[in-house]
Enzyme design. Sequence first.
Site, PDB file in Angstrom:
ATOM      1  N   TYR A   1      -6.578   8.876   0.408  1.00 45.39           N
ATOM      2  CA  TYR A   1      -6.833   9.519   1.695  1.00 45.39           C
ATOM      3  C   TYR A   1      -5.633  10.397   2.034  1.00 45.39           C
ATOM      4  CZ  TYR A   1      -3.777   5.893   3.704  1.00 45.39           C
ATOM      5  OH  TYR A   1      -2.712   5.072   3.994  1.00 45.39           O
TER       6      TYR A   1
ATOM      7  N   HIS B   1       0.850  -1.184   0.000  1.00 46.31           N
ATOM      8  CA  HIS B   1       0.000   0.000   0.000  1.00 46.31           C
ATOM      9  C   HIS B   1       0.887   1.235   0.000  1.00 46.31           C
ATOM     10  CE1 HIS B   1      -3.237   2.706   0.985  1.00 46.31           C
ATOM     11  NE2 HIS B   1      -2.622   3.083   2.085  1.00 46.31           N
TER      12      HIS B   1
ATOM     13  N   THR C   1     -32.214 -27.572  14.060  1.00 46.05           N
ATOM     14  CA  THR C   1     -33.308 -28.533  14.084  1.00 46.05           C
ATOM     15  C   THR C   1     -32.721 -29.883  14.476  1.00 46.05           C
ATOM     16  OG1 THR C   1     -34.483 -27.346  12.338  1.00 46.05           O
ATOM     17  CG2 THR C   1     -35.135 -29.614  12.747  1.00 46.05           C
TER      18      THR C   1
ATOM     19  N   ASP D   1     -29.280 -21.465  15.574  1.00 44.21           N
ATOM     20  CA  ASP D   1     -30.567 -22.142  15.723  1.00 44.21           C
ATOM     21  C   ASP D   1     -30.482 -23.418  14.905  1.00 44.21           C
ATOM     22  OD1 ASP D   1     -30.626 -20.797  13.253  1.00 44.21           O
ATOM     23  OD2 ASP D   1     -32.789 -20.542  13.314  1.00 44.21           O
TER      24      ASP D   1
END
Length: 857
Positions: A284, A230, A586, A584
């Site tokens: 930036y 970068h 079953t 969750d």
Amino acid sequence: MDTGTSEMSTPDLPSESDTVVIGAGAVGCSVAYHLTELGAEDVTVVDQGPLPVTGGSSVHAPGIMFQTSPSKIQTKAAYYTSRFLSDIDAYDEVGGIEVARSEERMDFLRRRVEWATSYGLPDPELLSPEEVAEQLPLVDEDEILGGYYSPTDGRVDGIAALQWYMEHADADFYGDTEVLDLEVSNGEIDAVVTDRGRIECGRCVVATNNWGYQTGQMAGLDLPITPVEHQYVVTEPMEELADADSSVGEHTDGMDVPGNRDIQEFMSEGPTQPVGRDQDHSLYFRTHGDALGMGSYNHEPLPIDPDDMGKNSEDRQASVRGFTREHWERPTHPNRDKSAKQAFGELLPASADQEYAVTENGIFVFTPDGMPAVGETAQVDGLWTALAIWWTHSAGYGKIVAEWMENGVPRLPSGPVDTGGIHVRRFEPHAGEKDYFVDRGAKRYEQVYSIVEPRWQPDDHRALRTSPFYHQQQELGANFVQGGGWESAQWYDSNEDLVDRYEEEIPDQDGWQSINRSAIEGAEHLHTRENVSMFDMTSFSSISVEGPDSEAFLQRVCSNDMEIDVGQVRYSLLLNEGGGILADVTVVKLDEEEYMVTTGGGNSPGIHGNWLKERAPDTVSVNISEGGQATIGLWGPKSRLLLQRCTDADVSKSGFGYFRAKQMYVGEVPVVALRVSYVGELGWELWAPSEYGHRLWETLWEAGQDLDVRPMGGGALESMRLEKGFRLWGTDIDTDSNPFEAGLSFAVDMDTDFVGKEALEIAQDEGIDSRITPITLDDSDDILLSGRPVLKDGERIGYVQAADFGYSIGESIAYTYLPAEYTEAGTAVEVLCEGNRYDATVRDEPLFDAGRDKILR
């Protein structure tokens, strides 16, 4: 201990320590500090570089902190970090301004305001060009259309922050210490081996960021951490900034500094103006006293083979590479038509002819999805990761990891946090292949400042994981999306004729919300409500639990009562120690000592399956079947008629009741059939070994042609499940909510003992302050987007968790958690989305088929 010199590296290493943190940068220091604040003792931190200037990205980074993100956890971690660093005097709260040079970017900045409002950042606002130039006088206001201002953004003084951590953490820090190996036995971390000795430990945290992949390899882990170069430059002192003082040359006195000392000196010089971003050109900037610093993502990605990171030396900082001027002066970014130098020269004219005092190609890292990788690894007990984290989020994730390690509940002071999108276990099996994660990491670098469309999909590394139905789906014109490497159909072009059939019930969508959507999704929804459809559930996972103590084990880990009969199906939750919803599930009882636990796809197997495995006693076998089952959801009022044609088993209402299971045949195919439905219609889930999948689809398809059987995609599934109020883990429910808040008290049996029960008892005693609530728009058919604020009398009271259009009820639906006093049906609220203010009303759930007549028929 003098943290300003290398003398702190001279003491002998301990031969044992309760916890070893590898990496003394922003994240490792934060983890160590927060662990000791929570009472952890005997914490040791080691780093290959001198201290505090380690030579990692923490000391070459310019320290700019923009807190606003579409991700709730990223925004909250950033806000905690800014407050923490401010409290220790290592933060310049100068504010942050993101400018727009296009109408598309102005729309994006409006989203910034909405996200910031939703997630609790103070006082976000849009600025006019003139208001931007007042605060950033170097900006040419004629080049911009406006800006987004966040007053608590700013810049961290990296070296000062590291020094503070080392002085205030009740931990021992050792620099100039290279880790050579991680000793693992019986699936547990035993020791960290360094060039200065071996440290036995019970826990180890990998916080080596740029070296994360290499460190993981020492324990046999393929961590998908991609280092990428970068660019950043700092000008010589500028006349336009002459009024600012400069202390460059004094910041690192007495410190050992690998490589170019000027880099650390200039990065330690604070800004006197707000930090700025020009995301239209991937740029930036900030001031460094009387000089200007400019950073650029505006170049082709420059990923590095993670095995080639190298080491620090007196003349070399391993995380800094030589500045490649061609990437600064030529437009090499695939989506930008101007170079960084040209774009900066237009936005900040005074920078155009400046000479540079410092240049660098600094290295930092990305995961395949651009999010951090934190948590305990599945493969090695006691080995934790805290990787792919920037200064912006460092204190927040240090706090989250420390709470997780010490108390079993990842949290910030604001409350529990959702971990599905950051957990190191979320990565699919192929993610550790180097070509894959380097390519994906480079793509995330490319997209850092890009406007990514809703439901965007990558083009590369596709069709990695496909169901046995894949070629049949292709023939039907499936539009695939990828999740967890799986290709799943979102809708089918073969159903385009249904759009004409249901034209009056499918409102037009336009704007941002309409991107990558199709009216076919609504048509498939309505068709399923009236006829019968087949849905590919192969990406969902089944977990087999077998052994003499299976029932007792499931009773301990599941919130619901697991004393069920063979052939019975029960919905339940897995909770953490704080009562947060881990999953969750079953649960199906197939035989006296055999159970099948089904859960979602994507990251569910790695997170939920391994959570069960590591808690199972020796008398219980837990096996995760990821891709081993081919599964079809057969749903709609004609599903019974279709299924009965294909089986000798009794599938009548009396012979195959709701939430029951049978092992039977569909044609020649052996299946486990579950009488459950995620769409609120009569139907079954049909689970078969994968090798039978093609025949299973073919059998049902051929038998249902005269019933107008259709394929159905994920778009229809989402709108149908929201009409019924069925929850989706990672969207509506996660570790940041408990079952009572999530409206799932029916899945909790407080008469049994389970993980998280004590926390739920406390929650009940204290009262439930927040509840999930459906709202519908009063006078609009627009589809809302997640993360947008819900208001009452102009004040934020919640934000959208999930939303879609309810084609069966003819209303736009959103789900949100609201304070209890606002959850009464009929309460008027407002929602901000894409710059629009929508009137909405709180509703009772479910919105569709409240009497369950359709699902129980």
